[in-house]
Structure formats: structure tokens, C-alpha cells
Design an enzyme around this catalytic site. Structure first.
Site, PDB file in Angstrom:
ATOM      1  N   TYR A 123       3.608  13.501 -25.562  1.00 51.65           N
ATOM      2  CA  TYR A 123       4.711  13.179 -26.474  1.00 51.65           C
ATOM      3  C   TYR A 123       5.798  14.261 -26.399  1.00 51.65           C
ATOM      4  O   TYR A 123       6.936  13.992 -26.060  1.00 51.65           O
ATOM      5  CB  TYR A 123       4.205  13.119 -27.919  1.00 51.65           C
ATOM      6  CG  TYR A 123       3.512  11.867 -28.364  1.00 51.65           C
ATOM      7  CD1 TYR A 123       2.986  10.950 -27.464  1.00 51.65           C
ATOM      8  CD2 TYR A 123       3.347  11.602 -29.727  1.00 51.65           C
ATOM      9  CE1 TYR A 123       2.324   9.810 -27.911  1.00 51.65           C
ATOM     10  CE2 TYR A 123       2.699  10.468 -30.172  1.00 51.65           C
ATOM     11  CZ  TYR A 123       2.184   9.581 -29.260  1.00 51.65           C
ATOM     12  OH  TYR A 123       1.536   8.467 -29.714  1.00 51.65           O
ATOM     13  N   SER A 156      -1.970  19.440 -24.649  1.00 58.27           N
ATOM     14  CA  SER A 156      -3.338  19.956 -24.720  1.00 58.27           C
ATOM     15  C   SER A 156      -4.211  19.282 -23.676  1.00 58.27           C
ATOM     16  O   SER A 156      -4.163  18.060 -23.497  1.00 58.27           O
ATOM     17  CB  SER A 156      -3.944  19.690 -26.109  1.00 58.27           C
ATOM     18  OG  SER A 156      -3.194  20.341 -27.084  1.00 58.27           O
ATOM     19  N   GLU A 239      -4.204  10.654 -35.405  1.00 60.24           N
ATOM     20  CA  GLU A 239      -4.323  12.094 -35.138  1.00 60.24           C
ATOM     21  C   GLU A 239      -4.367  12.895 -36.434  1.00 60.24           C
ATOM     22  O   GLU A 239      -5.086  13.876 -36.545  1.00 60.24           O
ATOM     23  CB  GLU A 239      -3.137  12.556 -34.275  1.00 60.24           C
ATOM     24  CG  GLU A 239      -3.174  14.043 -33.961  1.00 60.24           C
ATOM     25  CD  GLU A 239      -2.092  14.486 -32.974  1.00 60.24           C
ATOM     26  OE1 GLU A 239      -1.132  13.729 -32.778  1.00 60.24           O
ATOM     27  OE2 GLU A 239      -2.238  15.566 -32.406  1.00 60.24           O
TER      28      GLU A 239
HETATM   29  C1  LIG Z   1      -1.881  24.012 -30.360  1.00 55.68           C
HETATM   30  C2  LIG Z   1      -0.880  22.914 -30.112  1.00 55.68           C
HETATM   31  C3  LIG Z   1      -1.280  21.789 -29.397  1.00 55.68           C
HETATM   32  C4  LIG Z   1      -0.351  20.778 -29.143  1.00 55.68           C
HETATM   33  N1  LIG Z   1      -0.762  19.698 -28.398  1.00 55.68           N
HETATM   34  C5  LIG Z   1       0.128  18.728 -28.096  1.00 55.68           C
HETATM   35  C6  LIG Z   1      -0.246  17.640 -27.241  1.00 55.68           C
HETATM   36  O1  LIG Z   1      -1.393  17.564 -26.772  1.00 55.68           O
HETATM   37  N2  LIG Z   1       0.682  16.720 -26.938  1.00 55.68           N
HETATM   38  C7  LIG Z   1       1.968  16.768 -27.432  1.00 55.68           C
HETATM   39  O2  LIG Z   1       2.752  15.869 -27.144  1.00 55.68           O
HETATM   40  N3  LIG Z   1       2.357  17.790 -28.240  1.00 55.68           N
HETATM   41  C8  LIG Z   1       1.478  18.773 -28.567  1.00 55.68           C
HETATM   42  N4  LIG Z   1       1.863  19.828 -29.370  1.00 55.68           N
HETATM   43  C9  LIG Z   1       3.261  19.915 -29.789  1.00 55.68           C
HETATM   44  C10 LIG Z   1       3.495  19.667 -31.265  1.00 55.68           C
HETATM   45  O3  LIG Z   1       3.384  18.304 -31.576  1.00 55.68           O
HETATM   46  C11 LIG Z   1       4.916  20.214 -31.566  1.00 55.68           C
HETATM   47  O4  LIG Z   1       4.853  21.628 -31.405  1.00 55.68           O
HETATM   48  C12 LIG Z   1       5.369  19.885 -32.966  1.00 55.68           C
HETATM   49  O5  LIG Z   1       5.626  18.496 -33.073  1.00 55.68           O
HETATM   50  C13 LIG Z   1       6.634  20.673 -33.365  1.00 55.68           C
HETATM   51  O6  LIG Z   1       7.617  20.510 -32.386  1.00 55.68           O
HETATM   52  P1  LIG Z   1       8.365  21.785 -31.752  1.00 55.68           P
HETATM   53  O7  LIG Z   1       7.320  22.737 -31.291  1.00 55.68           O
HETATM   54  O8  LIG Z   1       9.346  21.274 -30.758  1.00 55.68           O
HETATM   55  O9  LIG Z   1       9.119  22.494 -32.954  1.00 55.68           O
HETATM   56  P2  LIG Z   1      10.516  22.057 -33.573  1.00 55.68           P
HETATM   57  O10 LIG Z   1      10.565  20.585 -33.727  1.00 55.68           O
HETATM   58  O11 LIG Z   1      11.601  22.725 -32.801  1.00 55.68           O
HETATM   59  O12 LIG Z   1      10.431  22.682 -35.024  1.00 55.68           O
HETATM   60  C14 LIG Z   1      10.691  24.071 -35.281  1.00 55.68           C
HETATM   61  C15 LIG Z   1      10.568  24.302 -36.770  1.00 55.68           C
HETATM   62  O13 LIG Z   1      11.574  23.553 -37.467  1.00 55.68           O
HETATM   63  C16 LIG Z   1      10.973  22.701 -38.440  1.00 55.68           C
HETATM   64  N5  LIG Z   1      11.674  21.415 -38.499  1.00 55.68           N
HETATM   65  C17 LIG Z   1      12.103  20.688 -37.433  1.00 55.68           C
HETATM   66  N6  LIG Z   1      12.701  19.560 -37.860  1.00 55.68           N
HETATM   67  C18 LIG Z   1      12.627  19.558 -39.204  1.00 55.68           C
HETATM   68  C19 LIG Z   1      13.077  18.656 -40.214  1.00 55.68           C
HETATM   69  N7  LIG Z   1      13.678  17.497 -39.939  1.00 55.68           N
HETATM   70  N8  LIG Z   1      12.831  18.978 -41.512  1.00 55.68           N
HETATM   71  C20 LIG Z   1      12.191  20.140 -41.831  1.00 55.68           C
HETATM   72  N9  LIG Z   1      11.783  21.047 -40.914  1.00 55.68           N
HETATM   73  C21 LIG Z   1      11.983  20.756 -39.620  1.00 55.68           C
HETATM   74  C22 LIG Z   1       9.543  22.505 -37.967  1.00 55.68           C
HETATM   75  O14 LIG Z   1       8.682  22.190 -39.045  1.00 55.68           O
HETATM   76  C23 LIG Z   1       9.222  23.847 -37.353  1.00 55.68           C
HETATM   77  O15 LIG Z   1       8.835  24.763 -38.344  1.00 55.68           O
HETATM   78  C24 LIG Z   1       0.973  20.861 -29.638  1.00 55.68           C
HETATM   79  C25 LIG Z   1       1.363  21.995 -30.376  1.00 55.68           C
HETATM   80  C26 LIG Z   1       0.451  23.011 -30.613  1.00 55.68           C
HETATM   81  C27 LIG Z   1       0.907  24.200 -31.387  1.00 55.68           C
END
Ligand SMILES: Cc1cc2nc3c(=O)[nH]c(=O)nc-3n(C[C@H](O)[C@H](O)[C@H](O)COP(=O)(O)OP(=O)(O)OC[C@H]3O[C@@H](n4cnc5c(N)ncnc54)[C@H](O)[C@@H]3O)c2cc1C
Length: 371
Positions: A123, A156, A239
Site C-alpha cells: 500500500y 513488511s 488489519e
Molecule cells: C513497522 C511498520 C510496518 C509497516 N508495514 C507496512 C506494510 O507491510 N505495507 C504497507 O503498505 N505499509 C506499511 N507500513 C507503513 C504505514 O502504513 C505508514 O507508515 C503509515 O500509514 C503512515 O504513513 P507515513 O509513514 O507516510 O507517514 P505520514 O503519512 O507522512 O504521516 C506523518 C505524521 O503526520 C500525521 N498525519 C498525516 N496525515 C494526517 C492527518 N490527515 N491528520 C492528522 N495527522 C496526520 C501522521 O499521523 C504521522 O504522525 C509500515 C509501517 C511501519 C512503521
């Protein structure tokens, strides 16, 4: 078989099939351990009929909630290893049962249940995490195949997986959540490159995944082309909700470990009691959610995530506190203790599966009646 008989059957199966070398391995920050042996053990679990336990017939064993809980309790009690087939079993499996065609169910569910094919979730992208509708990876229908180009990140277990469910933009003129499709893509092909990302724990549980005209068969799309958002959000519900039950029984074991090594410090013990109470709350929420009719507000899975993620992070902090000041010192070769791994890995709990801020947005939108 009564619940007691089922418990004894699981217990004796684990006593017979779980190698001593796999006890207690593969937990948070230890995902890299004994991968091949854990894959073998997954296949044993599959042969024993324990994967897809909660899937409805004819796909799985249609075990009721009580028996699923018993299985997890016994699994945790035996110190069995961190799972590698959970993305297929708990995320893709229920999605295919709800949204897949009979042909897709027949092709993909049995190899998940036998642990012959392992899955990862494609995703997130560099510019599409919380804002998942910003997905830029494209897929173009070219004769009888989709050609996929783009990049996923934080994927992951991509380094272990045989297949990935990929959210891709199939309508180039589309914006946001429209025009996305949910594709099932084989990982072992020349058009896919997997690059591990080193995490705070010093290990690599997740990866960057690059697609360069990677292919999958035209019929490997779940739901209609362009209707991937609906399917993808259904997967996210699994999930954040039901899939976390097994994880919580692992939490109970982690808490027991912290309790067993904790000094007689009244402040710390007070916090540990709070942790125990918190564990009961999130466990009962998960059980109630699993046992009841679908939640009309659609927020139960988000509430579950808001309960367990901060709880588990706090447990990581308590694990370090229980070890005293020296527990925060990391040796030069970064050979972490279990408490340090738990502390560092749990920093991610409020991020993955949709960050806690995003869960609050989902709840707020549902309660305010926003689309
Ligand atoms: C250990 C781990 C395993 C993972 N495994 C997978 C996987 O297998 N497959 C996959 O597809 N993804 C995976 N992910 C990704 C995970 O889904 C994303 O990290 C998560 O959705 C946040 O996206 P981002 O990292 O781009 O942060 P961002 O979206 O850039 O967010 C940064 C910060 O801003 C805040 N924020 C962003 N938008 C808003 C809003 N509208 N309102 C309030 N706050 C907001 C967030 O809460 C966060 O604190 C994994 C992440 C981790 C840490």
C-alpha cells in the site's frame, strides 16, 4: 470436540511439533531470526489445520471465537515463534473471502492455508502513507497482463513473500481514491526489486519495493478494476481489528516477562498493575468486536488500534524501566537485549496499520457523519 479437548489437542500438537530452537524467537525486533525454520514451522501449522482456523467453510476450519482464542493462548503459552504467514491469513484471506471471485478463492486461499505461499502488503509509497489515496504506482492492462510501475515502501516481509497485494492506479485520468485497483502480484520476477530498510532495532522487518514493468495476470484483480479503494479499505479493517487478537496474546507473554524481572519498586509496580488492567480492556474490546454483529459506526477497528498501540508502547518503556538505568545502554556492537528490542520496535506501533492520528480522524468522521 469440546473447548477443553481442543485446548489439550493444540497443546499436545505444539509439544510435538514446535522445535525447542524456535521457542521465543521472531518477536518484535527479532523478525530476522530463524526465517527458514519458521517458514518450515508455518508449513507444519498449515498441515495441522491451524492456518485459516477462523475462515468460514468451505475455505477454513470455521472455528468459533473461543477456539481461535484457545489456539492463540496455547501458541503464546508454548513460546511459539513470531508468525510469517499472518499477512496472507489475516489480511488477504478475509479480503478474498469477501471480495474475491470463486476462481481467486480457489487459487489463492489453499496455498495460504498450507503456508506454501507467503504474502506482503503493497500500500504505502513515499508520498502516500496516511494519505493512501495519493498512490502513484500505476498498472496498465497490456493484453493478458497488468504491467506495474512505481515504488512501495515500508513493505513488511517483502523479502520473504511470494506474492504482494498492490494498490495501483489503473485509470491514469483518475484522482484520489477513484481509479485504483487491488492487484495480486507475484514477487519473484525480474521487474521487482526488494531493498531492506534497517530499522531502529538494527534489523530489517520492512523494505522498499520497486516495480519496473512488473507483470501479473489480467484476472489477478480483486473487485472490479477501478474499485480497489473499497477492497483496500476492507483489508485495513481486518488489519486494525480482528487480526490483532493473536498479537495481544503475545502481549500477555511480554507483560509476564516484564513482571517477572521487575524490582519491588512501588511506583513501577503501580504502573505494571495499570498495564495489566489495560491488557484486560483491550482484550475484551477485541473479543467483543469479534463476537458481535458488524459495528454500524465502523469505528471498532480504529478504537482497537487506539487501545493496543499506546498500551504496547508503554510496555516497551516499562520493560526498560524494570531493568534500571543500565538497561538503556546499548553495547557498541548493537547487540540489543529483549527489553531494548521491545522498546525500540514498539515506537512503530502508533504508525503502522494507519497512524493513531488517522484512526482518530476515522472515528471523528464517522461520528460527525462525514463521508
Ligand atoms: C513497522 C511498520 C510496518 C509497516 N508495514 C507496512 C506494510 O507491510 N505495507 C504497507 O503498505 N505499509 C506499511 N507500513 C507503513 C504505514 O502504513 C505508514 O507508515 C503509515 O500509514 C503512515 O504513513 P507515513 O509513514 O507516510 O507517514 P505520514 O503519512 O507522512 O504521516 C506523518 C505524521 O503526520 C500525521 N498525519 C498525516 N496525515 C494526517 C492527518 N490527515 N491528520 C492528522 N495527522 C496526520 C501522521 O499521523 C504521522 O504522525 C509500515 C509501517 C511501519 C512503521
Amino acid at each position: 470436540m469440546s473447548e477443553v479437548e481442543f485446548r489439550l489437542a493444540v497443546r499436545s500438537w505444539l509439544a510435538e511439533h514446535l522445535p525447542a530452537s524456535l521457542r521465543g524467537v521472531g518477536g518484535p525486533g527479532r523478525e530476522h531470526e530463524h526465517i527458514e525454520a519458521r517458514l518450515d514451522f508455518e508449513r507444519e501449522l498449515g498441515a495441522g489445520g491451524f492456518i485459516g482456523l477462523g475462515w468460514p467453510a468451505p475455505f477454513g476450519a470455521a472455528a468459533d471465537i473461543a477456539r481461535q482464542v484457545i489456539f492463540y493462548e496455547e501458541y503464546s503459552r508454548a513460546g511459539a515463534p513470531g508468525r510469517l504467514s499472518h499477512i496472507g491469513e489475516y489480511l488477504l484471506g478475509p479480503t478474498l473471502i469477501a471480495h474475491g471471485t470463486p476462481a481467486q478463492q480457489a487459487r489463492f486461499l489453499p496455498p495460504i492455508a498450507r503456508a506454501e505461499e507467503f504474502w506482503c502488503q503493497g500500500y504505502s509509497e513515499p508520498e502516500a502513507g496516511s494519505d493512501l489515496a495519493a498512490v502513484r504506482t500505476t498498472a496498465v492492462l497490456d493484453g493478458d497482463v497488468w504491467r506495474i510501475t512505481g515504488q512501495k515502501v515500508w513493505t513488511s516481509l517483502a523479502h520473504v513473500a511470494d506474492w504482494c497485494f498492490v494498490l495501483a492506479r489503473t485509470d491514469p485520468a483518475s484522482v484520489r481514491s477513484r481509479g485504483l485497483s487491488y492487484l495480486l502480484v507475484p514477487m519473484r520476477q525480474p521487474g521487482i526489486e526488494v531493498r531492506p530498510i534497517v530499522q531502529l532495532t538494527g534489523t530489517s522487518e520492512f523494505n522498499e519495493v520497486f516495480f519496473d514493468s512488473a507483470v501479473t495476470a489480467a484476472d489477478n484483480v480483486v473487485g472490479a478494476p477501478g474499485d480497489g479503494w473499497r477492497v483496500a479499505t476492507a483489508t485495513l479493517g481486518y488489519e486494525r481489528g480482528v487480526a490483532t487478537l493473536g498479537q495481544q496474546l503475545g502481549f500477555a507473554r511480554e507483560l509476564a516477562t516484564v513482571l517477572s524481572g521487575a524490582p519491588a519498586d512501588p511506583v513501577l509496580q503501580d504502573e505494571l498493575v495499570d498495564a495489566w488492567v489495560g491488557l484486560q480492556v483491550l482484550r475484551h474490546h477485541a473479543l467483543r468486536t469479534m463476537g458481535s454483529a458488524p459495528d454500524p459506526s465502523g469505528t471498532a477497528a480504529s478504537v482497537a488500534k487506539l487501545l493496543w498501540a499506546p498500551w504496547h508502547q508503554r510496555l516497551g518503556e516499562l520493560a526498560l524501566a524494570a531493568g534500571g538505568p543500565q538497561s538503556t545502554v546499548v553495547p557498541g556492537d548493537y547487540d540489543l537485549t529483549d527489553a531494548q528490542r521491545l522498546f525500540l520496535f514498539t515506537r512503530a506501533d502508533t504508525i503502522y496499520g494507519g497512524s493513531n492520528e488517522i484512526q482518530r480522524n476515522i472515528i471523528a468522521n464517522a461520528l460527525l457523519g462525514r463521508p
